[in-house]
Structures are given as C-alpha cells and as structure tokens.
Design a protein around this motif. Structure first.
Motif, PDB file in Angstrom:
ATOM      1  N   GLN A 149     -20.396 -15.526  12.081  1.00  0.00           N
ATOM      2  CA  GLN A 149     -19.970 -14.848  10.846  1.00  0.00           C
ATOM      3  C   GLN A 149     -19.011 -13.692  11.118  1.00  0.00           C
ATOM      4  N   ALA A 150     -19.092 -13.083  12.295  1.00  0.00           N
ATOM      5  CA  ALA A 150     -18.130 -12.023  12.626  1.00  0.00           C
ATOM      6  C   ALA A 150     -16.730 -12.634  12.695  1.00  0.00           C
ATOM      7  N   VAL A 151     -16.636 -13.813  13.292  1.00  0.00           N
ATOM      8  CA  VAL A 151     -15.325 -14.472  13.432  1.00  0.00           C
ATOM      9  C   VAL A 151     -14.844 -15.013  12.083  1.00  0.00           C
ATOM     10  N   ARG A 152     -15.759 -15.582  11.287  1.00  0.00           N
ATOM     11  CA  ARG A 152     -15.335 -16.092   9.971  1.00  0.00           C
ATOM     12  C   ARG A 152     -14.885 -14.937   9.071  1.00  0.00           C
ATOM     13  N   THR A 153     -15.612 -13.814   9.138  1.00  0.00           N
ATOM     14  CA  THR A 153     -15.199 -12.635   8.371  1.00  0.00           C
ATOM     15  C   THR A 153     -13.802 -12.208   8.788  1.00  0.00           C
ATOM     16  N   ALA A 154     -13.566 -12.195  10.094  1.00  0.00           N
ATOM     17  CA  ALA A 154     -12.256 -11.791  10.604  1.00  0.00           C
ATOM     18  C   ALA A 154     -11.175 -12.756  10.114  1.00  0.00           C
ATOM     19  N   ALA A 155     -11.479 -14.049  10.111  1.00  0.00           N
ATOM     20  CA  ALA A 155     -10.500 -15.045   9.669  1.00  0.00           C
ATOM     21  C   ALA A 155     -10.175 -14.862   8.192  1.00  0.00           C
ATOM     22  N   VAL A 156     -11.217 -14.642   7.398  1.00  0.00           N
ATOM     23  CA  VAL A 156     -11.043 -14.499   5.954  1.00  0.00           C
ATOM     24  C   VAL A 156     -10.268 -13.215   5.629  1.00  0.00           C
ATOM     25  N   ALA A 157     -10.582 -12.139   6.327  1.00  0.00           N
ATOM     26  CA  ALA A 157      -9.993 -10.836   6.020  1.00  0.00           C
ATOM     27  C   ALA A 157      -8.663 -10.593   6.738  1.00  0.00           C
ATOM     28  N   GLY A 158      -8.307 -11.471   7.655  1.00  0.00           N
ATOM     29  CA  GLY A 158      -7.058 -11.281   8.399  1.00  0.00           C
ATOM     30  C   GLY A 158      -7.147 -10.238   9.504  1.00  0.00           C
ATOM     31  N   VAL A 159      -8.365 -10.021  10.017  1.00  0.00           N
ATOM     32  CA  VAL A 159      -8.573  -9.074  11.126  1.00  0.00           C
ATOM     33  C   VAL A 159      -7.844  -9.584  12.369  1.00  0.00           C
ATOM     34  N   GLY A 160      -7.197  -8.656  13.113  1.00  0.00           N
ATOM     35  CA  GLY A 160      -6.348  -9.074  14.224  1.00  0.00           C
ATOM     36  C   GLY A 160      -7.051  -9.242  15.560  1.00  0.00           C
ATOM     37  N   ALA A 161      -8.225  -8.620  15.729  1.00  0.00           N
ATOM     38  CA  ALA A 161      -8.989  -8.749  16.975  1.00  0.00           C
ATOM     39  C   ALA A 161     -10.392  -8.193  16.746  1.00  0.00           C
ATOM     40  N   ILE A 162     -11.339  -8.712  17.513  1.00  0.00           N
ATOM     41  CA  ILE A 162     -12.712  -8.191  17.446  1.00  0.00           C
ATOM     42  C   ILE A 162     -13.095  -7.648  18.822  1.00  0.00           C
ATOM     43  N   VAL A 163     -13.665  -6.431  18.828  1.00  0.00           N
ATOM     44  CA  VAL A 163     -14.218  -5.876  20.067  1.00  0.00           C
ATOM     45  C   VAL A 163     -15.723  -5.701  19.896  1.00  0.00           C
TER      46      VAL A 163
END
Ligand SMILES: Nc1ncnc2c1ncn2[C@@H]1O[C@H](COP(=O)(O)OP(=O)(O)OP(=O)(O)O)[C@@H](O)[C@H]1O
Ligand SMILES: [Mg+2]
Lengths: 117, 142
Positions: free
Chosen positions: A55-69
């Motif tokens: 869900q962290a990655v899906r949230t990032a995909a949906v919101a257009g987040v550029g990277a996760i740390v």
C-alpha cells in the motif's frame, strides 16, 4: 536536490530504481498514514515512512510520489520491491529514525508538502 | 453516449490486492492521454474508496465510466454500511482498528479527500445495506 544527493544525506541504500538517481526533489512528506500523503501536495515528493507494505507503493503511484525512503533500516518484502519497479518508484532504506531523517532533509533545504520550512 | 465503461471487483479484507482496481483505472486514463492533474484526482478518489470497501465495507465493484465531458466513478460494496454519514465525512473521524493503522490507514481522511478531489460526491449508505459512492469529474474542453 537529486535522489543521489538525498541518498547520501540519509546514508541510505537503494533497493530498486538506480536508473532514477538523477530525479530531482524539493519536498518531503513523512507519515505512516497514507491518507495524509494522499491529502497533501505530494506530487513529486519524497515519502519518508515506516510502512513497508504494497500500500505504500500503491499510494505513491496514485499520488505521484517520486521516491520512498523507509526509515530505521526497514526493508519491504520482495513483492513490494517488484511492484515499485513496475511503477517506476525508487525505494531506499535509511538507518536513521523518522526524526533524524526529517531533520537531515530539512537542514539541507527540503520543504514540507505545502512548500513551507 | 458513454464512450467507455469498465468494472473491477473488490474483495473484502484482501489487503494484498487492495488498490489494484484504482491503479488499473489510472493506467487506462494515462493511456488515453487525459490531463495529468485530473488523472491524479480520479486515482486518489478511487484508491480511497477502494481501500474503504476493503477495510470497512465488503466485497464490491469499482466502475469507471468515460462520458462526454465527465468521468464517473462508482464504488459499491455489500458491507455493513456507514452508520452516520455526516460524521464519517468529518476530517479525522475513523473507526479503523489497530490492524488497519498498522497497514497505513485510519487517519480519517479518506472521505474528506474524495470530497476535495471530486467535482461531485454522493454517499449512499445504510446500516446493514452496504455503501455506494458516486463521484463525477468534469473534463474541461478548452
Ligand atoms: N465502505 C464503507 N463501509 C463501511 N464503513 C465505511 C466505509 N467507508 C467509510 N466508512 C466509515 O467511515 C469512516 C471514515 O472513513 P474515511 O475513509 O474518511 O477514514 P478511514 O478509512 O477511517 O481512514 P483513512 O481513509 O484516512 O485511512 C471509517 O472509519 C468507517 O467507519
Ligand atoms: Mg478511508
């Protein structure tokens, strides 16, 4: 700053997304609650989180987040890394806590999602 | 005339697949070269609604419809329904469990996010009868 510089500041290692090391970042969102990120101006930000699920990655995909740390040396399961590869979202892991990670990025000029420091 | 309509199933408590329907919708809209900001708003609404069905609701269906001048998102589940919709719409209100919070949900921001990101949101729900969200997004033709 580039993802490469951000990686050095957080003494992080990259789990996937080496090809995105030139991606530029000026904003950071830090939360373990995904709706906080979805509610903010999170497009193109770096997401600091302790959440290592798909869900962290899906949230990032949906919101257009550029990277996760991921903080505190957390490493997600392989399925999460594979999904991030598909979605083109680099994943990093830092030994620092959320507090120290935020402090280091702030000290280096990174703003919050609203653009405030 | 509806140009395009597609449905995706949502499974109660399937936390691994939860969100896939919305990512699929996002990919469809991207392939149609729709406005980037519009796609983001639709994907956020879809994802919040889908996660709510999986966590709080039941099995359901997410339908996207591309119509002239607007995109319509319907998310229906056969769960227990929302007892007090007015309360549920308030920022921060959540009945999420510890399990939900460990998975990154329970800020009580999902429905408020849908309200902000859609041009029209209607919530139909009754205790014991499931929940139906209807959202519309207007496509500017300039
Ligand atoms: N499909 C649904 N079925 C039953 N109850 C629901 C449904 N959707 C929302 N609710 C109720 O409304 C509350 C508020 O929903 P909302 O999406 O705003 O917050 P949340 O899901 O608790 O947290 P967040 O979305 O921020 O992770 C939920 O906690 C739940 O009690
Ligand atoms: Mg929610």
């Amino acid at each position: 700053m580039t993802l490469s510089e951000l990686k050095d500041i957080l003494e992080a290692s990259i789990l996937v997304g080496n090809e995105h090391l030139n991606r530029e970042f000026d904003k950071c969102g830090a939360s373990d609650l995904m709706s906080d990120i979805l509610a903010g101006l999170s497009e193109g930000c770096v997401l600091l989180t302790g959440l290592t699920t798909v869900q962290a990655v899906r949230t990032a995909a949906v919101a257009g987040v550029g990277a996760i740390v991921f903080v505190r040396d957390k490493t997600p399961p392989q399925a999460v890394i594979d999904l991030a590869r598909t979605e083109g979202i680099p994943l990093l892991t830092t030994p620092f806590s959320m507090f120290i990670s935020c402090g280091r990025l702030h000290a280096n000029g990174i703003t919050g999602l609203s653009g405030m420091r | 005339m509806t140009a395009f309509i597609k449905s995706f199933s949502i499974k109660k408590r399937d936390f691994v697949r939860a969100g896939e329907a919305s990512i699929n919708v996002q990919n469809i809209l991207k392939s149609l070269n729709m406005d980037h900001k519009l796609i983001r708003r639709i994907a956020i609404c879809g994802y919040e609604g889908e996660m709510n069905a999986v966590m709080h609701g039941g099995d359901g269906i997410l339908t996207v419809e591309i119509d002239t001048g607007r995109i319509i998102l319907d998310i229906a589940d056969n769960g227990d329904g929302i007892e007090n919709i007015e309360l549920a719409m308030q920022k921060g209100y959540s009945t999420a469990t510890e399990e939900h919070r460990e998975m990154g949900f329970g800020a009580g921001m999902g429905l408020p996010n849908m309200k902000v990101n859609s041009d029209m949101l209607s919530v139909e729900s009754e205790k014991g009868k499931g929940t139906h969200l209807h959202m519309e997004f207007y496509v500017s033709t300039d």
